[in-house]
Design an enzyme around this catalytic site. Structure first.
Site, PDB file in Angstrom:
ATOM      1  N   GLY A  14       7.253  -6.540 -11.764  1.00  0.00           N
ATOM      2  CA  GLY A  14       8.384  -7.333 -12.229  1.00  0.00           C
ATOM      3  C   GLY A  14       9.555  -6.556 -12.791  1.00  0.00           C
ATOM      4  O   GLY A  14      10.332  -7.102 -13.574  1.00  0.00           O
ATOM      5  N   SER A  15       9.735  -5.309 -12.362  1.00  0.00           N
ATOM      6  CA  SER A  15      10.870  -4.566 -12.928  1.00  0.00           C
ATOM      7  C   SER A  15      12.198  -5.089 -12.381  1.00  0.00           C
ATOM      8  O   SER A  15      13.208  -5.088 -13.089  1.00  0.00           O
ATOM      9  CB  SER A  15      10.733  -3.059 -12.684  1.00  0.00           C
ATOM     10  OG  SER A  15      10.949  -2.733 -11.339  1.00  0.00           O
ATOM     11  N   ASN A  16      12.207  -5.552 -11.132  1.00  0.00           N
ATOM     12  CA  ASN A  16      13.456  -6.149 -10.624  1.00  0.00           C
ATOM     13  C   ASN A  16      13.749  -7.473 -11.321  1.00  0.00           C
ATOM     14  O   ASN A  16      14.908  -7.787 -11.597  1.00  0.00           O
ATOM     15  CB  ASN A  16      13.383  -6.326  -9.103  1.00  0.00           C
ATOM     16  CG  ASN A  16      13.730  -5.045  -8.378  1.00  0.00           C
ATOM     17  OD1 ASN A  16      14.895  -4.640  -8.331  1.00  0.00           O
ATOM     18  ND2 ASN A  16      12.719  -4.371  -7.846  1.00  0.00           N
ATOM     19  N   MET A  94       4.587 -10.522  -2.403  1.00  0.00           N
ATOM     20  CA  MET A  94       3.821  -9.837  -1.365  1.00  0.00           C
ATOM     21  C   MET A  94       3.302 -10.757  -0.261  1.00  0.00           C
ATOM     22  O   MET A  94       2.370 -10.411   0.445  1.00  0.00           O
ATOM     23  CB  MET A  94       2.654  -9.068  -2.000  1.00  0.00           C
ATOM     24  CG  MET A  94       3.100  -8.024  -3.014  1.00  0.00           C
ATOM     25  SD  MET A  94       4.283  -6.847  -2.327  1.00  0.00           S
ATOM     26  CE  MET A  94       3.175  -5.851  -1.335  1.00  0.00           C
ATOM     27  N   ARG A  95       3.911 -11.916  -0.111  1.00  0.00           N
ATOM     28  CA  ARG A  95       3.459 -12.828   0.953  1.00  0.00           C
ATOM     29  C   ARG A  95       4.624 -13.247   1.838  1.00  0.00           C
ATOM     30  O   ARG A  95       5.768 -13.269   1.386  1.00  0.00           O
ATOM     31  CB  ARG A  95       2.772 -14.047   0.358  1.00  0.00           C
ATOM     32  CG  ARG A  95       1.444 -13.652  -0.259  1.00  0.00           C
ATOM     33  CD  ARG A  95       0.731 -14.793  -0.868  1.00  0.00           C
ATOM     34  NE  ARG A  95      -0.398 -14.280  -1.613  1.00  0.00           N
ATOM     35  CZ  ARG A  95      -1.660 -14.303  -1.178  1.00  0.00           C
ATOM     36  NH1 ARG A  95      -1.974 -14.857  -0.028  1.00  0.00           N
ATOM     37  NH2 ARG A  95      -2.625 -13.790  -1.930  1.00  0.00           N
ATOM     38  N   ASN A 111      15.717 -10.914  -0.428  1.00  0.00           N
ATOM     39  CA  ASN A 111      14.667  -9.956  -0.789  1.00  0.00           C
ATOM     40  C   ASN A 111      15.310  -8.605  -1.053  1.00  0.00           C
ATOM     41  O   ASN A 111      16.424  -8.342  -0.599  1.00  0.00           O
ATOM     42  CB  ASN A 111      13.663  -9.849   0.376  1.00  0.00           C
ATOM     43  CG  ASN A 111      12.503  -8.930   0.056  1.00  0.00           C
ATOM     44  OD1 ASN A 111      12.003  -8.911  -1.083  1.00  0.00           O
ATOM     45  ND2 ASN A 111      12.057  -8.153   1.024  1.00  0.00           N
ATOM     46  N   HIS A 113      14.282  -4.435  -0.667  1.00  0.00           N
ATOM     47  CA  HIS A 113      13.296  -3.565  -0.025  1.00  0.00           C
ATOM     48  C   HIS A 113      13.667  -2.112  -0.309  1.00  0.00           C
ATOM     49  O   HIS A 113      14.843  -1.746  -0.212  1.00  0.00           O
ATOM     50  CB  HIS A 113      13.286  -3.839   1.486  1.00  0.00           C
ATOM     51  CG  HIS A 113      12.265  -3.028   2.204  1.00  0.00           C
ATOM     52  ND1 HIS A 113      10.912  -3.311   2.135  1.00  0.00           N
ATOM     53  CD2 HIS A 113      12.375  -1.903   2.963  1.00  0.00           C
ATOM     54  CE1 HIS A 113      10.251  -2.417   2.847  1.00  0.00           C
ATOM     55  NE2 HIS A 113      11.113  -1.547   3.349  1.00  0.00           N
TER      56      HIS A 113
HETATM   57  C1  GRF Z   1      10.264  -3.006  -5.317  1.00  0.00           C
HETATM   58  O1  GRF Z   1      10.219  -1.661  -4.908  1.00  0.00           O
HETATM   59  C2  GRF Z   1      10.904  -3.856  -4.260  1.00  0.00           C
HETATM   60  O2  GRF Z   1      11.891  -3.185  -3.532  1.00  0.00           O
HETATM   61  C3  GRF Z   1       9.742  -4.192  -3.353  1.00  0.00           C
HETATM   62  O3  GRF Z   1       8.647  -4.372  -4.234  1.00  0.00           O
HETATM   63  C4  GRF Z   1       8.867  -3.614  -5.411  1.00  0.00           C
HETATM   64  C5  GRF Z   1       8.747  -4.570  -6.552  1.00  0.00           C
HETATM   65  O4  GRF Z   1       8.807  -3.896  -7.780  1.00  0.00           O
HETATM   66  N1  GRF Z   1      10.028  -5.355  -2.542  1.00  0.00           N
HETATM   67  P1  GRF Z   1       8.954  -4.718  -9.118  1.00  0.00           P
HETATM   68  O5  GRF Z   1       7.773  -5.677  -9.179  1.00  0.00           O
HETATM   69  O6  GRF Z   1      10.263  -5.437  -9.074  1.00  0.00           O
HETATM   70  O7  GRF Z   1       8.885  -3.696 -10.210  1.00  0.00           O
END
Ligand code: GRF
Length: 210
Positions: A14-16, A94-95, A111, A113
């Site tokens: 969940g860092s994003n 992840m789905r 999304n 990536h």
């Molecule tokens: C990130 O690297 C994002 O680009 C990818 O999954 C990772 C999620 O990281 N889709 P976080 O859970 O947001 O830390």
């Protein structure tokens, strides 16, 4: 200023999500996170959301490994719509979502990536790019379509690969760029008009003549 309610779907760290929550603390940020959904009951992302006072729900994904059951997808759409959500940001979700879910928010499921797409879609993108020997990697925000990391590109940020780099250091530097790119992408989608030129996503001031 009215802030648009957005939803975030996350399966892990969940860092994003944290970066988006932090950006939305600014009074002029155009979005507020109205709901976080996770297919993983103990995902740290759910804890981050609750700590920030944001509604957070675990949605049991059902028996299939890579997808969410139709019943759960329908519930997800309902929970998001109930909160007036018009933009859904996947942040480490992840789905694969079905067209049924995507059609509920046309061109408004996005999304992030950790590679410069279309290179290195799928899992462990940073490691794939590092092992391939690319000199420039980075991250991409894109519209989600029915494939994996295959939808139209919104924005990208480049991260040059240093000689002394390891796969881990590259991933960390890409992640730092993700945390800037995702909040900026959300701002663009909510404050400008998205115009398609084939697969190209162009942004115009709202109401500008075509
Ligand atoms: C990130 O690297 C994002 O680009 C990818 O999954 C990772 C999620 O990281 N889709 P976080 O859970 O947001 O830390």
């Amino acid at each position: 200023m009215t802030r648009a309610p957005i939803g975030v779907l996350a399966s892990g760290r969940g860092s994003n999500l944290l970066a988006i929550l932090e950006a939305s603390n600014a009074p002029d940020y155009p979005a507020r996170v109205a709901l976080v959904l996770s297919d993983v009951e103990d995902a740290p992302a759910l804890d981050h959301a609750r700590a920030a006072g944001v509604d957070a729900l675990y949605v049991p994904p059902g028996p299939r490994r890579a997808r969410v059951s139709p019943e759960t997808e329908a519930r997800m759409v309902e929970e998001l719509r109930t909160r007036g959500v018009r933009l859904v940001a996947l942040a480490g979700f992840m789905r694969i979502l079905s067209p049924r879910f995507l059609d509920a928010f046309p061109n408004r499921v996005i999304n992030i990536h950790p590679s410069l797409l279309p290179s290195f879609p799928g899992l462990e993108a940073q490691r794939q790019a590092f092992a391939h020997g690319v000199r420039i990697s980075g991250c991409t925000t894109h519209i989600v379509d029915a494939g994996v990391d295959s939808g139209p590109i919104l924005f990208q940020a480049a991260v040059p690969v240093r000689d002394e780099e390891t796969a881990e250091s590259l991933a960390a530097r890409i992640l730092a760029e993700e945390h800037k790119l995702y909040p900026r992408t959300i701002t663009a989608l909510l404050t400008q008009e998205l115009v398609f030129d084939g697969r190209r996503c162009l942004f115009r001031p709202k109401g500008a003549p075509r």
